[in-house]
Design an enzyme around this catalytic site. Structure first.
Site, PDB file in Angstrom:
ATOM      1  N   LYS A  23      -0.008  -2.274  46.529  1.00 28.89           N
ATOM      2  CA  LYS A  23      -0.943  -2.588  47.606  1.00 28.89           C
ATOM      3  C   LYS A  23      -1.672  -1.344  48.103  1.00 28.89           C
ATOM      4  O   LYS A  23      -1.102  -0.251  48.137  1.00 28.89           O
ATOM      5  CB  LYS A  23      -0.204  -3.227  48.788  1.00 28.89           C
ATOM      6  CG  LYS A  23       0.367  -4.611  48.511  1.00 28.89           C
ATOM      7  CD  LYS A  23       1.028  -5.161  49.767  1.00 28.89           C
ATOM      8  CE  LYS A  23       1.695  -6.508  49.501  1.00 28.89           C
ATOM      9  NZ  LYS A  23       0.708  -7.574  49.245  1.00 28.89           N
ATOM     10  N   GLY A  44       4.669 -16.392  53.470  1.00 30.93           N
ATOM     11  CA  GLY A  44       5.690 -17.240  54.074  1.00 30.93           C
ATOM     12  C   GLY A  44       6.518 -18.060  53.115  1.00 30.93           C
ATOM     13  O   GLY A  44       7.352 -18.860  53.551  1.00 30.93           O
ATOM     14  N   GLY A  66       7.114 -12.480  49.133  1.00 30.56           N
ATOM     15  CA  GLY A  66       7.341 -11.178  49.745  1.00 30.56           C
ATOM     16  C   GLY A  66       8.727 -11.060  50.320  1.00 30.56           C
ATOM     17  O   GLY A  66       9.708 -10.838  49.614  1.00 30.56           O
TER      18      GLY A  66
END
Length: 337
Positions: free
Chosen positions: A120, A253, A274
């Site tokens: 990222k 989520g 994640g």
């Protein structure tokens, strides 16, 4: 390389698919010898940048922060890992400024596993992206999970050879990111919450907008293109394909096998997971279960078996999104662009 090439690439794919369907042809295997242009793919070309994410379809990309977690992800069957300094749940709890992961950690992960490695960067941070490209990551996520350096402008991804993935909450956001050169889109959801509700909402918004787009006239699509701030060819192409012209994963989520299967059922090409895995008490089992549920999403019995592999008592403690203040929402970062 520019926007016209991406349009041309997908139009040629669509035309080839139409012709094969008209002739009743199913391509079971390719020729013994591929054309030279396909035998020697050139790094940075549209075909390579758009082709790489296609190979991730139907799979799970897992967030990791170290070599040990990367090994668990690979053993579980992940199609790739996403390296970051902290998991989204920890980013949310820690506050402060979230930046790109340590280069040494990314390189250690790259040398320890055989599956693709993504990482990222902050929205608008060209130099973090240039660093990641220079060390050879397979894909860059310009992510709202990290602290943006530019709220109004994303990276011009056409300047890079490495493919990019960007988050989106709507069709307008998705098409703007594609026009900037994104090779993959993911729903933003609300990362680090263990609550899949926002990912569901964003996927339904995107798919619903595409469905409505297909029923519009050419003039109405031109109006939509102006409203979205994207080339009208991109709007026309999306309407013709009946989907985004790049791979579209779900994220934000996802914490259980059932969550992953739901997102695939709603039209996702794959999922990013994640905090849901490594903030649980059963990461190895949960990782394998989510991979199974994602790949077998259209078989409820297989998804039920995946759900048996995990215990709800060991799931991460979720966060009620309704109780988050506007300043705590990650999904709104970079939304002005």
């Amino acid at each position: 390389m520019g926007f016209n090439e991406i349009v041309d690439f997908f139009y040629r794919l669509a035309e080839a698919g139409d012709k094969l369907r008209e002739e009743g042809v199913w391509l079971a295997y390719g020729p013994e010898k591929l054309p030279e242009a396909l035998e020697k793919p050139v790094n940075g070309t549209v075909a390579v940048k758009l082709g790489f994410p296609i190979y991730q379809k139907g799979g799970v990309v897992m967030d990791v922060t170290n070599v040990e977690q990367a090994g668990i992800a690979e053993d579980a069957g992940a199609v790739a890992v996403m390296v970051l300094d902290k998991l989204p749940y920890d980013v949310r709890k820690a506050g402060g400024v979230a930046r790109m992961a340590d280069v040494k950690v990314i390189e250690q992960v790259m040398s320890s596993i055989t599956i693709p490695v993504m990482a990222k960067v902050r929205i608008g941070h060209y130099y973090e992206a240039m660093i990641l490209e220079s060390i050879g990551v397979d894909m860059i996520d310009e992510s709202e999970v990290l602290t943006p350096v530019d709220e109004k402008h994303h990276i011009n991804k056409w300047l890079f050879k490495v493919p990019f993935v960007n988050g989106a909450r709507s069709l307008a956001e998705a098409l703007r990111r594609i026009a900037e050169g994104a090779s993959m889109i993911r729903t933003k959801g609300e990362a680090g919450t263990g609550n899949v509700a926002e990912a569901v909402r964003h996927m339904k918004l995107i798919m619903g907008d595409i469905w409505r787009l297909r029923g519009l006239s050419a003039e109405e699509r031109l109006r939509v293109a102006r409203e979205y701030g994207v080339p009208h060819q991109l709007v026309d192409l999306t309407a013709r394909l009946g989907r985004l012209p790049v791979v579209n994963f779900a994220a934000g989520g996802i914490a259980t096998p059932a969550d992953a299967a739901l997102m695939m059922w709603l039209g996702a090409d794959g999922v990013f997971v994640g905090s849901g895995i490594f903030k649980s008490s059963d990461p190895s089992e949960r990782a394998a279960a989510i991979v199974l549920a994602t790949s077998m999403w259209d078989d409820p019995e297989a998804v039920a078996e995946a759900q048996r592999m995990v215990s709800e008592a060991k799931s991460m403690m979720g966060i009620d999104i309704r109780k988050l203040s506007p300043e705590e929402l990650l999904q709104v970062r970079g939304a002005e662009a």
